[in-house]
Design an enzyme around this catalytic site. Sequence first.
Site, PDB file in Angstrom:
ATOM      1  N   CYS B 413      -5.107   3.124   5.714  1.00  0.00           N
ATOM      2  CA  CYS B 413      -4.295   2.989   6.917  1.00  0.00           C
ATOM      3  C   CYS B 413      -3.988   1.536   7.253  1.00  0.00           C
ATOM      4  CB  CYS B 413      -4.956   3.681   8.090  1.00  0.00           C
ATOM      5  SG  CYS B 413      -6.630   3.137   8.365  1.00  0.00           S
ATOM      6  N   HIS B 457      -9.355   3.690  12.089  1.00  0.00           N
ATOM      7  CA  HIS B 457      -7.946   3.881  11.787  1.00  0.00           C
ATOM      8  C   HIS B 457      -7.174   2.683  12.323  1.00  0.00           C
ATOM      9  CE1 HIS B 457      -4.524   6.146  10.561  1.00  0.00           C
ATOM     10  NE2 HIS B 457      -4.024   6.326  11.781  1.00  0.00           N
ATOM     11  N   ASP B 473       2.638   5.977  14.043  1.00  0.00           N
ATOM     12  CA  ASP B 473       1.545   5.972  13.067  1.00  0.00           C
ATOM     13  C   ASP B 473       2.128   6.070  11.665  1.00  0.00           C
ATOM     14  OD1 ASP B 473      -0.678   6.176  11.537  1.00  0.00           O
ATOM     15  OD2 ASP B 473      -1.687   7.662  12.809  1.00  0.00           O
TER      16      ASP B 473
END
Lengths: 319, 653
Positions: B413, B457, B473
């Site tokens: 991520c 994350h 995201d």
Amino acid sequence: MIGRLLERNPRFSNWLYGFVPPERGTVVLVHRRVYIVPTRMGWLFAGTLGVLLIGSINYSLSLGFALTFLLAGLGLAGMVHTARNLARLAVSVGRAEPVFAGEAAQFRLYLDGRGTFDRPSILVRHQASAAQLVVDVPAGAVVEVALGVPAERRGWLPLGRVMLETRFPIGLFRAWSYVEPDARCLVYPRPERSPLPPASGQAAAGSLRAQTAGSDDFAGLRGYQRSDSPRHIAWKAVARSDEMLTKQFAGDAAAELWLDARLLPGGLNIEQTLSRLAGWVLAAERGGAHYGLRLAGVEIPPARGDAHRAACLQALALA
Amino acid sequence: MTGLPHPLAPELRPVNTRDLAWLVGALLLVIAPHAQRAPWWLTLLTLCLYGWRLYYALNRAPLPSRLLVLGVAAVGMLGVWIEFRTIFGRQPGILLLMLFSGLKLLETRSHRDAVVSAFLGYFLIVTNFLYTQTMQTAAAMTVALFLITAALVGFSAPQRPVRANLRTAGLLLAHAAPAALALFVLFPRVPGPLWGLPQDAYAGMTGLSDTMSPGNLSSLAQSDAIAFRAEFQGAAPPPQQRYWRGPVLWEFDGRTWSIGPNFLVEFAPPEGGRGTYRYEVVLEPHNRHWLFALETAATLPERSRITYDGQLVSNNPVRARIRYNLTSLIAPRPAGKDTPGSMRRALRLPQDFNPRATALAAQWRAAAADDAEVVARALAFLREGRYVYTLEPPLLGRHSIDEFLFVTKEGFCEHFSSAFVFLMRAAGIPARVVTGYQGGELNSVDSIITVRQSDAHAWAETFLPGRGWVRVDPTGAAVPGRIDIGLARAVPQTTSLPLMMRPELEWLRGVRDRWEATAHKWNVWVLGYNPERQRELMSLAGLRDADWRALTAALFAFLGVMTLALLAWSLKRLVRPDPVQKAWRAFCRKLAARGVERAPHEGPRDYAARAATALPAARRGILRIGELYIALRYGAQASADGVARLRRMVREI
């Protein structure tokens, strides 16, 4: 300092220790009589706890707190357990056989746990002489403790104060208690080895012979009588014949010896006199003579045997 | 007192092999957790010292000279100094303590030394708690505590069988427990620390950092450690809404993202939104200031502030597990405006990095009608680019974003969010990286969401005119599974995952849920028991505003009762007295009151005869009691009927 204070004020010490000496019969160590203080290890433990607590606060350690507090509880429980190791112990005394001055009087104490748990590591210590012994008292058992107390002077030797102490189970506390049981031991005068005096007037010739021949001159056997010394029992003959027999020595019947304080040379003080007389009693008994004892105010007619010997020695001890 | 040696004095009692072996066993258990953290040579040295001492004990050899012991100590200290460049500080200090336990054993001759070693063992137990305070540690250390206590008991009674000593130790600890509990609950708690702690006091706490470079999130994500737990009132939010906001990263130097200058603002609660959640968070210590909140926090927890980019920060670093209550709104109305300064910061990019990405962004910019379309194009690019989501991304060179976007196409991520924010800024859209946690697992036992480090994350926020800061995201766009079903299924099977995250171990997770529910209670009630919780508990018990005085009074009252109870236990009648004997004693007392006292040597027959003569009025009764007593006490059989008769007769006389 406190010790001296207690010595000078027996009433105060009696109040403090919770009993009036000497104590007759069985003494039970009630809680009131068991004292307890932390040992050096106990203080060290407390110091460790302090450090642990500060560390726990400083690092906000919850389990550190938990451990510290558990250990504190352990100290508390340990205190009660240590006192319990002594509490309700019953102390009684047995008879102490007479001894001669200079020997050790063997006092026998009986410790009865009277409980369902064992009481390990109990120190029994005679205060005056520091004779001491560590014993374990198992559950439901009575333990005999023999304290060898040096007997310095003739007469009655009282046992005096005895301390019982324990540090079980964790050694952080020292619990102790005093007992002063009503026990005494007869101490005979220290016997002095010296030649026996000449036999007294009425059997002069015979007694001299008896004196020289008395101890080893075997003359025959006769039936056992209760007053006979076990040393004179003819054990070999007994083993052969099933019959109790006593060895008879020459002169047994003949010698009649008066051990008289007045026979001694002047210039001896009373202790020396008694010592000499005690030595004579032993020698005469060994020699198998009939002997009597004459002291100021005491006269024991001639006889022989262990009981007679004991009576003579007791008279000398208490003169 | 005479000066003769005292046979119970510990310095005079030599320690025997059995007690020594017992102590060594207990110490081994205590140092076992330390040994895993210590350098191997130190563990080996300590074990050798233990073994050496046992060898001496078994062979009855005289112990080594003090000089040799000092020599070993010096070598050990030198070694620790070489390893840590200091012998102070927490870790080196504890390791030295471990070494000293061996050295102390080596010079242990008497019970006194052994007792000191045992105390050192108690101390070492606590040092274990500096690292971990889990239930497992507590259980292991309880066993160690028990063994050390049994060793202490053994020192006081060297002849006693081990089993009896163990029983005594157990009894002692059982009796200690209520007092310990009272102290734990009632002892006035002071918030620590009392003074400055060593530099390394908080080393080893894991968590997000204030920077992000390729690789550091993915290494964090391989940790199973718990970051925090959240307990919701009512239903928990669905997985795709579980964005736990952490530090916001503004500055990019071509490789690493960092927070940059930051300042606190007045808290302005957001409004609107699609739903409200109230919950309590139990945050594990991570030695940073920030607190995690479900986006977007609508209240401020106690003793905390908020930064201008929406990050909750605690007034103090989180160095102990803390709890806070929060309310969060899902998708509230955005603020719509931000300062020109932050707009400038949100567009800043380092020069001469990632030319291909910059070119791509410029191309989108030219083709798109507005900012929203650029964002959509970027997301579509990531979605269609066949990117692979992996915990083990390849190493990247100078133009890390170019390499990731166009060459390796494998990343975590942090790669996705970093690349996305870079593209946005290159296209002239203000953007920033937000780190935190995404997801978390709902425990089926206590309905608490557990968020682990593996849920770490990073996502992005872009500032769109009229809409304000909007969460995007990019990882979710590229690898949709990451958000919906969690990390485990998003990562290809070939990559190594933490054991518990493998999907095939469903049943194991059930067990773990149960375990963790218990662990949560443990954390909250045992480890989290602090001054606030103490006050709370006291007010529950009716002690409002309990200050230290009230607590101390309550504590001492309880301890007093506790000691009395223990005393009562120790005083408890040890043996039930014989009823015959009891009746006989009552009889003797009665006669003594009338002037006929029994002499200690007097047997029952003689005494009864004498008493009968002295008290002719009760002659018959006295004689019959005497006979009955003799029959019952010394006779062949004692009947219950006879005992009853004796009692009655004694009563009547």
